[in-house]
Write a protein that holds these residues in place. Structure first.
Motif, PDB file in Angstrom:
ATOM      1  N   SER A 412       0.830  -1.207   0.000  1.00 44.52           N
ATOM      2  CA  SER A 412       0.000   0.000   0.000  1.00 44.52           C
ATOM      3  C   SER A 412       0.863   1.255   0.000  1.00 44.52           C
ATOM      4  O   SER A 412       0.584   2.217  -0.738  1.00 44.52           O
ATOM      5  N   ASN A 413       1.924   1.248   0.789  1.00 41.32           N
ATOM      6  CA  ASN A 413       2.825   2.404   0.836  1.00 41.32           C
ATOM      7  C   ASN A 413       3.537   2.606  -0.497  1.00 41.32           C
ATOM      8  O   ASN A 413       3.770   3.751  -0.928  1.00 41.32           O
ATOM      9  N   HIS A 415       2.333   1.771  -3.485  1.00 40.16           N
ATOM     10  CA  HIS A 415       1.347   2.340  -4.424  1.00 40.16           C
ATOM     11  C   HIS A 415       1.091   3.814  -4.113  1.00 40.16           C
ATOM     12  O   HIS A 415       0.920   4.633  -5.029  1.00 40.16           O
ATOM     13  N   ALA A 416       1.059   4.167  -2.844  1.00 36.17           N
ATOM     14  CA  ALA A 416       0.845   5.568  -2.468  1.00 36.17           C
ATOM     15  C   ALA A 416       1.996   6.441  -2.949  1.00 36.17           C
ATOM     16  O   ALA A 416       1.791   7.557  -3.446  1.00 36.17           O
ATOM     17  N   ARG A 419       1.630   7.211  -6.401  1.00 43.62           N
ATOM     18  CA  ARG A 419       0.366   7.902  -6.659  1.00 43.62           C
ATOM     19  C   ARG A 419      -0.678   6.992  -7.299  1.00 43.62           C
ATOM     20  O   ARG A 419      -1.527   7.435  -8.084  1.00 43.62           O
ATOM     21  N   GLN A 420      -0.602   5.710  -6.978  1.00 41.81           N
ATOM     22  CA  GLN A 420      -1.620   4.764  -7.418  1.00 41.81           C
ATOM     23  C   GLN A 420      -2.627   4.609  -6.276  1.00 41.81           C
ATOM     24  O   GLN A 420      -2.612   3.628  -5.527  1.00 41.81           O
ATOM     25  N   TRP A 421      -3.484   5.586  -6.144  1.00 38.44           N
ATOM     26  CA  TRP A 421      -4.324   5.677  -4.951  1.00 38.44           C
ATOM     27  C   TRP A 421      -5.331   4.542  -4.850  1.00 38.44           C
ATOM     28  O   TRP A 421      -5.593   4.033  -3.749  1.00 38.44           O
ATOM     29  N   PHE A 422      -5.893   4.119  -5.951  1.00 38.14           N
ATOM     30  CA  PHE A 422      -6.878   3.030  -5.906  1.00 38.14           C
ATOM     31  C   PHE A 422      -6.227   1.746  -5.401  1.00 38.14           C
ATOM     32  O   PHE A 422      -6.772   1.046  -4.535  1.00 38.14           O
ATOM     33  N   GLU A 423      -5.056   1.411  -5.960  1.00 34.83           N
ATOM     34  CA  GLU A 423      -4.357   0.196  -5.546  1.00 34.83           C
ATOM     35  C   GLU A 423      -3.929   0.276  -4.078  1.00 34.83           C
ATOM     36  O   GLU A 423      -3.943  -0.730  -3.354  1.00 34.83           O
ATOM     37  N   SER A 424      -3.537   1.486  -3.649  1.00 36.32           N
ATOM     38  CA  SER A 424      -3.139   1.658  -2.254  1.00 36.32           C
ATOM     39  C   SER A 424      -4.310   1.387  -1.314  1.00 36.32           C
ATOM     40  O   SER A 424      -4.178   0.670  -0.318  1.00 36.32           O
ATOM     41  N   ASP A 425      -5.476   1.952  -1.651  1.00 34.84           N
ATOM     42  CA  ASP A 425      -6.670   1.719  -0.823  1.00 34.84           C
ATOM     43  C   ASP A 425      -7.083   0.251  -0.853  1.00 34.84           C
ATOM     44  O   ASP A 425      -7.550  -0.301   0.154  1.00 34.84           O
TER      45      ASP A 425
END
Length: 449
Positions: A412-413, A415-416, A419-425
């Motif tokens: 998650s970190n 992806h964040a 800036r891959q916010w969907f994958e991070s969430d």
């Protein structure tokens, strides 16, 4: 005609790695249906490091006795499967077998290892009659209560037991007191016994685990007064204690005064420098190993400490040389932890292409990709913002370590950061949906007194 049964059993006891061949012989001679040879074969599988084969053999046994159950329990405990041992113990009771003293001692160890308090209390209750005066049972029960944080119960058991107390029992209660922060009781008991190197080493190990410098220094003083500082094992424990408490100078002083150093001594001191960012000092000490008389050869742990030191200090060329030196000169094959350490070093230095080549070389030559290697490579991709490779590594990490909440947090970190916010969430959501819980971090500030 197959060899006599007695000869096969003698061969099992002396050559446990021949177990599959002897297993086949026993099946062909129909001797496997008897619990005696089957239990001997089960024990041989356990001694050969094959607990799965031992459990499978037990499940296939047509006739089982108490000895066979004890052999299975001992196998599960020996191979760090305490929860499976507790379950097997319940099955043994359901099958109508009365646990023997051997059974109860084995189960007490399993409960202590897994911190299973409730079945541990049941074992304790059963042992009052079956194991009265047994110092091994008393030691294991003290370890159980200490590991569960029930210091008062452990101390009461220690004080009230009518068995002759040996070094192992004293070690269990002293180390348990230190690990639970009951230092006054630990030193009170230390003052009641005749000190020896084993007991002091045990106390130092507990001080290292809690990073308690003040009590570690008191143990050091007791060792000096008792004349135990010539013992290599005790000095190794002193080096580790001072290193864990951030006192590398004191650790080096102990190291320099040692009359006999082994590979653990050298590895511990190198690791102490590594953890505190003294990469050059760690390398210098490693080079001094070849100058000792007699020569002390480094092992895999030594090289892991050196690689970690290079990574902490940014010594890329030196770390690369050490990684290749371990196999070329010393014949030590790098393990997953060495690959992970070297990949981490390269990632910190921005050498992402070389780190990726190393990662791919391991994943194609080994049957199982290690989670630690994936973590190191993912961190390297994050540090160098290599999103394409990082996404591939994230998938690999989910394959090899899907139930580890730390893996999902790391992904998650990553992806964040990309800036891959969907994958991070989505990674965070998986943790909630699966009910995974990340172990809370903690810190400890030691007192210098």
């Amino acid at each position: 005609m197959w060899p006599p049964l007695a000869a096969l059993l003698r061969r099992l006891s002396s050559h446990p790695f021949d177990s599959p061949v002897i297993h086949a012989n026993l099946v062909k001679s129909s001797s496997i249906s008897s619990p005696i040879p089957a239990t001997a074969l089960l024990t041989a599988y356990a001694n050969a490091g094959l607990p799965a084969a031992a459990s499978r053999l037990f499940d296939e046994m047509p006739t089982r006795d108490a000895v066979a159950w004890n052999a299975l329990l001992a196998c599960l405990v020996c191979h760090a499967r305490p929860c499976a041992a507790v379950a097997a113990f319940r099955d043994m009771a359901t099958a109508g077998f009365t646990p023997t003293a051997t059974t109860l001692c084995t189960m007490a160890k399993a409960c202590a290892t897994s911190r299973a308090l409730r079945p541990g209390r049941q074992v304790h209750a059963r042992s009052i009659l079956a194991c009265q005066g047994d110092v091994i049972m008393a030691t294991t029960l003290v370890d159980l209560y200490m590991s569960c944080g029930l210091v008062e119960e452990a101390l009461r058991l220690f004080m009230c037991t009518d068995c002759p107390k040996d070094v192992a029992l004293y070690n269990a209660v002293i180390s348990g007191c230190v690990e639970n922060g009951r230092f006054r009781e630990a030193f009170f008991i230390l003052g009641r016994i005749e000190l020896n190197g084993i007991t002091l080493t045990c106390a130092l190990t507990a001080c290292s685990a809690t990073a308690n410098l003040m009590y570690g220094m008191q143990v050091h003083c007791k060792a000096l007064r008792g004349g135990f500082t010539l013992e290599t094992i005790l000095c190794n424990a002193l080096i580790d204690m001072y290193a864990k408490c951030g006192r590398t100078t004191a650790a080096r002083m102990v190291f320099d005064r040692m009359t006999c150093r082994n590979v653990v001594s050298w590895s511990s001191m190198i690791d102490a420098y590594s953890h505190h960012g003294h990469g050059e000092a760690a390398l210098d000490l490693f080079k001094r190993m070849d100058e000792t008389v007699p020569v002390v050869l480094p092992n895999a742990i030594t090289f892991l400490a050196v690689l970690s030191a290079c990574g902490q200090s940014g010594l890329v060329d030196e770390g690369r040389a050490m990684f290749h030196l371990m196999k070329r000169q010393y014949g030590i094959n790098p393990g997953p932890e060495h690959y992970a350490c070297f990949i981490d070093l390269l990632g910190r230095a921005g050498q992402i292409d070389e780190a990726w080549d190393l990662y791919c070389s391991f994943s194609t030559t080994r049957s199982e990709l290690s989670g630690s290697i994936c973590v190191a490579m993912l961190n390297a991709c994050r540090a160098n913002m290599d999103v394409v490779r990082g996404n591939k590594v994230a998938l690999h990490l989910l394959e090899v370590d899907p139930e580890n909440p730390g893996s999902h947090v790391l992904i998650s970190n990553f992806h964040a950061a990309a800036r891959q916010w969907f994958e991070s969430d989505e990674s965070r959501r998986i943790i909630i949906d699966k009910g995974l819980r990340k172990e809370a971090a903690s810190s400890h500030i030691s007192s210098t007194g």
